[in-house]
Design a protein around this motif. Structure first.
Motif, PDB file in Angstrom:
ATOM      1  N   THR A 275       0.839  -1.197   0.000  1.00  0.00           N
ATOM      2  CA  THR A 275       0.000   0.000   0.000  1.00  0.00           C
ATOM      3  C   THR A 275       0.878   1.251   0.000  1.00  0.00           C
ATOM      4  OG1 THR A 275      -1.822  -1.100   1.145  1.00  0.00           O
ATOM      5  CG2 THR A 275      -1.724   1.291   1.296  1.00  0.00           C
ATOM      6  N   GLY A 276       0.531   2.181  -0.898  1.00  0.00           N
ATOM      7  CA  GLY A 276       1.309   3.403  -1.019  1.00  0.00           C
ATOM      8  C   GLY A 276       2.405   3.333  -2.055  1.00  0.00           C
TER       9      GLY A 276
ATOM     10  N   SER B 149     -12.030   6.909  -9.351  1.00  0.00           N
ATOM     11  CA  SER B 149     -11.314   6.179  -8.309  1.00  0.00           C
ATOM     12  C   SER B 149      -9.797   6.263  -8.440  1.00  0.00           C
ATOM     13  CB  SER B 149     -11.750   4.711  -8.315  1.00  0.00           C
ATOM     14  OG  SER B 149     -11.489   4.118  -9.574  1.00  0.00           O
TER      15      SER B 149
ATOM     16  N   ARG C 177      -3.984   9.837  -9.018  1.00  0.00           N
ATOM     17  CA  ARG C 177      -3.012   8.816  -8.610  1.00  0.00           C
ATOM     18  C   ARG C 177      -2.400   8.095  -9.815  1.00  0.00           C
ATOM     19  NH1 ARG C 177      -4.654   4.429  -5.880  1.00  0.00           N
ATOM     20  NH2 ARG C 177      -6.772   4.449  -6.762  1.00  0.00           N
TER      21      ARG C 177
ATOM     22  N   SER D  98       0.572   5.780  -5.243  1.00  0.00           N
ATOM     23  CA  SER D  98      -0.290   5.729  -4.057  1.00  0.00           C
ATOM     24  C   SER D  98      -1.280   4.576  -4.150  1.00  0.00           C
ATOM     25  CB  SER D  98      -1.034   7.059  -3.888  1.00  0.00           C
ATOM     26  OG  SER D  98      -0.126   8.129  -3.777  1.00  0.00           O
TER      27      SER D  98
ATOM     28  N   LYS E 167      -3.565   1.351  -3.582  1.00  0.00           N
ATOM     29  CA  LYS E 167      -4.398   0.904  -2.474  1.00  0.00           C
ATOM     30  C   LYS E 167      -4.775  -0.560  -2.695  1.00  0.00           C
ATOM     31  CE  LYS E 167      -6.580   5.485  -2.414  1.00  0.00           C
ATOM     32  NZ  LYS E 167      -7.876   6.208  -2.502  1.00  0.00           N
ATOM     33  N   PRO E 168      -5.129  -1.269  -1.623  1.00  0.00           N
ATOM     34  CA  PRO E 168      -5.559  -2.667  -1.808  1.00  0.00           C
ATOM     35  C   PRO E 168      -6.713  -2.808  -2.796  1.00  0.00           C
ATOM     36  CG  PRO E 168      -5.102  -2.260   0.491  1.00  0.00           C
ATOM     37  CD  PRO E 168      -4.993  -0.924  -0.207  1.00  0.00           C
ATOM     38  N   GLU E 169      -7.595  -1.827  -2.860  1.00  0.00           N
ATOM     39  CA  GLU E 169      -8.723  -1.902  -3.790  1.00  0.00           C
ATOM     40  C   GLU E 169      -8.317  -1.722  -5.247  1.00  0.00           C
ATOM     41  OE1 GLU E 169      -8.454   0.016  -1.050  1.00  0.00           O
ATOM     42  OE2 GLU E 169      -9.410   1.983  -1.338  1.00  0.00           O
ATOM     43  N   ASP E 170      -7.050  -1.413  -5.499  1.00  0.00           N
ATOM     44  CA  ASP E 170      -6.553  -1.367  -6.876  1.00  0.00           C
ATOM     45  C   ASP E 170      -6.142  -2.752  -7.375  1.00  0.00           C
ATOM     46  OD1 ASP E 170      -4.912   1.679  -5.998  1.00  0.00           O
ATOM     47  OD2 ASP E 170      -6.731   1.478  -7.217  1.00  0.00           O
TER      48      ASP E 170
ATOM     49  N   SER F 178      -1.925  -4.952   1.973  1.00  0.00           N
ATOM     50  CA  SER F 178      -2.202  -3.958   3.020  1.00  0.00           C
ATOM     51  C   SER F 178      -1.201  -4.066   4.153  1.00  0.00           C
ATOM     52  CB  SER F 178      -3.621  -4.147   3.547  1.00  0.00           C
ATOM     53  OG  SER F 178      -3.778  -5.458   4.031  1.00  0.00           O
TER      54      SER F 178
END
Length: 118
Positions: free
Chosen positions: A14-15, A63, A67, A85, A87-90, A118
């Motif tokens: 993440t990040g 979304s 980024r 950046s 995210k887990p949802e990516d 994550s």
């Protein structure tokens, strides 16, 4: 025959950041636009980003706005997706696609897996 070949996927925290590449190989073909889509497990495929081949106008899903950046490469028939950046949802399989006539995406790559831990 036209083929779209993606590369650059992988596992990132993440990040973190990744850059996806897509190269169109084979016979010369018209390109009205090219884009990136993604499909997460159990979800429908969704639009991520697109770029008009003439002029370079870009568009993004809400979304990923701010980024992700889609761009054309200096090599012919190549596009990139810079993803920052993350995210887990990516997490998803990311597909490159080409719209040859301006009426919809008609050529698709095989996809490359992006996993964000994550």
């Amino acid at each position: 025959q036209v083929r779209l070949v993606e590369s650059g996927g992988g596992l990132v925290q993440t990040g973190g950041s990744l850059r996806l590449s897509c190269a169109a190989v084979g016979r010369t073909f018209n390109k009205y636009a090219m884009g990136w889509f993604r499909q997460a497990p159990g979800k429908e495929r969704e639009f991520v980003a697109g770029i008009m081949w003439s002029g370079g106008t870009t568009s993004y899903a809400d979304s990923v706005m701010g980024r992700f950046t889609i761009s054309k490469g200096t090599a012919k028939n190549t596009i990139y997706l810079q993803m920052n950046s993350l995210k887990p949802e990516d997490t998803a399989i990311y597909y490159c696609a080409s719209d040859s006539l301006g009426v919809g995406y008609d050529f698709w790559g095989q996809g490359t897996q992006v996993t964000v831990s994550s």
